[in-house]
Motif scaffolding. Structure first.
Motif, PDB file in Angstrom:
ATOM      1  N   GLU A  47       0.829  -1.205   0.000  1.00 40.89           N
ATOM      2  CA  GLU A  47       0.000   0.000   0.000  1.00 40.89           C
ATOM      3  C   GLU A  47       0.864   1.255   0.000  1.00 40.89           C
ATOM      4  O   GLU A  47       0.563   2.222  -0.683  1.00 40.89           O
ATOM      5  N   LEU A  48       1.928   1.242   0.791  1.00 43.52           N
ATOM      6  CA  LEU A  48       2.829   2.385   0.830  1.00 43.52           C
ATOM      7  C   LEU A  48       3.479   2.628  -0.528  1.00 43.52           C
ATOM      8  O   LEU A  48       3.599   3.768  -0.977  1.00 43.52           O
ATOM      9  N   GLY A  52       2.969   5.882  -2.761  1.00 46.65           N
ATOM     10  CA  GLY A  52       4.143   6.635  -3.188  1.00 46.65           C
ATOM     11  C   GLY A  52       4.159   6.858  -4.687  1.00 46.65           C
ATOM     12  O   GLY A  52       4.439   7.968  -5.159  1.00 46.65           O
ATOM     13  N   ILE A  53       3.850   5.815  -5.454  1.00 48.25           N
ATOM     14  CA  ILE A  53       3.819   5.961  -6.908  1.00 48.25           C
ATOM     15  C   ILE A  53       2.701   6.921  -7.315  1.00 48.25           C
ATOM     16  O   ILE A  53       2.873   7.758  -8.211  1.00 48.25           O
ATOM     17  N   GLY A  54       1.559   6.839  -6.630  1.00 48.45           N
ATOM     18  CA  GLY A  54       0.469   7.777  -6.914  1.00 48.45           C
ATOM     19  C   GLY A  54       0.866   9.218  -6.627  1.00 48.45           C
ATOM     20  O   GLY A  54       0.549  10.123  -7.400  1.00 48.45           O
ATOM     21  N   SER A  55       1.588   9.441  -5.535  1.00 54.69           N
ATOM     22  CA  SER A  55       2.032  10.796  -5.210  1.00 54.69           C
ATOM     23  C   SER A  55       3.022  11.317  -6.239  1.00 54.69           C
ATOM     24  O   SER A  55       2.984  12.496  -6.599  1.00 54.69           O
ATOM     25  N   GLY A  93       8.479  14.429  -3.224  1.00 50.28           N
ATOM     26  CA  GLY A  93       9.151  14.047  -1.980  1.00 50.28           C
ATOM     27  C   GLY A  93       8.339  13.071  -1.158  1.00 50.28           C
ATOM     28  O   GLY A  93       8.870  12.101  -0.603  1.00 50.28           O
ATOM     29  N   ARG A  94       7.046  13.306  -1.077  1.00 49.40           N
ATOM     30  CA  ARG A  94       6.179  12.418  -0.307  1.00 49.40           C
ATOM     31  C   ARG A  94       6.134  11.027  -0.931  1.00 49.40           C
ATOM     32  O   ARG A  94       6.179  10.013  -0.237  1.00 49.40           O
ATOM     33  N   GLY A  95       6.060  10.977  -2.249  1.00 52.64           N
ATOM     34  CA  GLY A  95       6.044   9.691  -2.937  1.00 52.64           C
ATOM     35  C   GLY A  95       7.337   8.929  -2.733  1.00 52.64           C
ATOM     36  O   GLY A  95       7.334   7.728  -2.458  1.00 52.64           O
ATOM     37  N   LEU A 100      10.440   4.584  -0.041  1.00 55.17           N
ATOM     38  CA  LEU A 100      11.581   4.206   0.789  1.00 55.17           C
ATOM     39  C   LEU A 100      11.138   3.623   2.132  1.00 55.17           C
ATOM     40  O   LEU A 100      11.770   2.701   2.653  1.00 55.17           O
ATOM     41  N   HIS A 101      10.043   4.135   2.683  1.00 48.70           N
ATOM     42  CA  HIS A 101       9.508   3.594   3.934  1.00 48.70           C
ATOM     43  C   HIS A 101       9.029   2.159   3.732  1.00 48.70           C
ATOM     44  O   HIS A 101       9.253   1.291   4.584  1.00 48.70           O
TER      45      HIS A 101
END
Length: 159
Positions: A47-48, A52-55, A93-95, A100-101
């Motif tokens: 999900e993360l 991330g890809i969506g962001s 940056g958020r993506g 990375l998280h």
């Protein structure tokens, strides 16, 4: 006294909660929230990664609109493109942080046993085929051949 609805502390004798405005003293007791660690959403790495890809895609959209506005030289777009870079880089940056998280969570879930384990045998490549050109290109004795100097080559070419 703590509010039963939001859990915020209130003085004794107060009829309404200062946090949410709910009526106090209805006969129910609120759970006491003291020194609790902040609740962290634990997400699935998949999900993360998807978030991330969506962001990154949203950030890319903002960036493309900013580039188009900067190229058109219109009155509203003269400064608007610059302000569109702010959300573009925020979402980039958020993506990246989400991806990375997710990678970090996957590494932690592997555990120390798997990361320190001996690496599996890697399939070896088949031996290189020797061609006729290889036989004449290498010295047979195993010694390095001397590189001819520029004068020696010129003299050989003139003969």
């Amino acid at each position: 006294m703590f509010c039963a609805k939001c859990g915020s502390p209130n003085d004794e004798g107060v009829s309404f909660c200062r946090g949410c405005g709910d009526v106090l003293g209805r006969g129910r007791r609120a759970p006491v929230r003291r020194n609790r660690p902040p609740e962290v959403k634990s997400k699935d790495p998949d999900e993360l990664t998807a978030d991330g890809i969506g962001s990154v895609i949203v950030g890319d959209g903002f960036f493309m609109v900013a580039v188009i506005l900067s190229a058109t030289h219109t009155a509203p777009g003269s400064l608007l493109w610059l302000f569109l870079l702010i959300p573009a880089f925020y979402f980039f940056g958020r993506g990246l942080a989400d991806v990375l998280h997710a990678r970090q969570i996957r590494r932690r879930r592997k555990g120390p046993d798997e990361s320190n384990a001996a690496p599996e045998k890697v399939a070896e490549l088949p031996p290189r085929r020797v061609t006729v050109g290889d036989i004449f290109a290498r010295p047979v004795s195993g010694e390095l051949s001397a590189v001819p100097s520029a004068a020696e080559r010129t003299t050989r070419d003139l003969n």
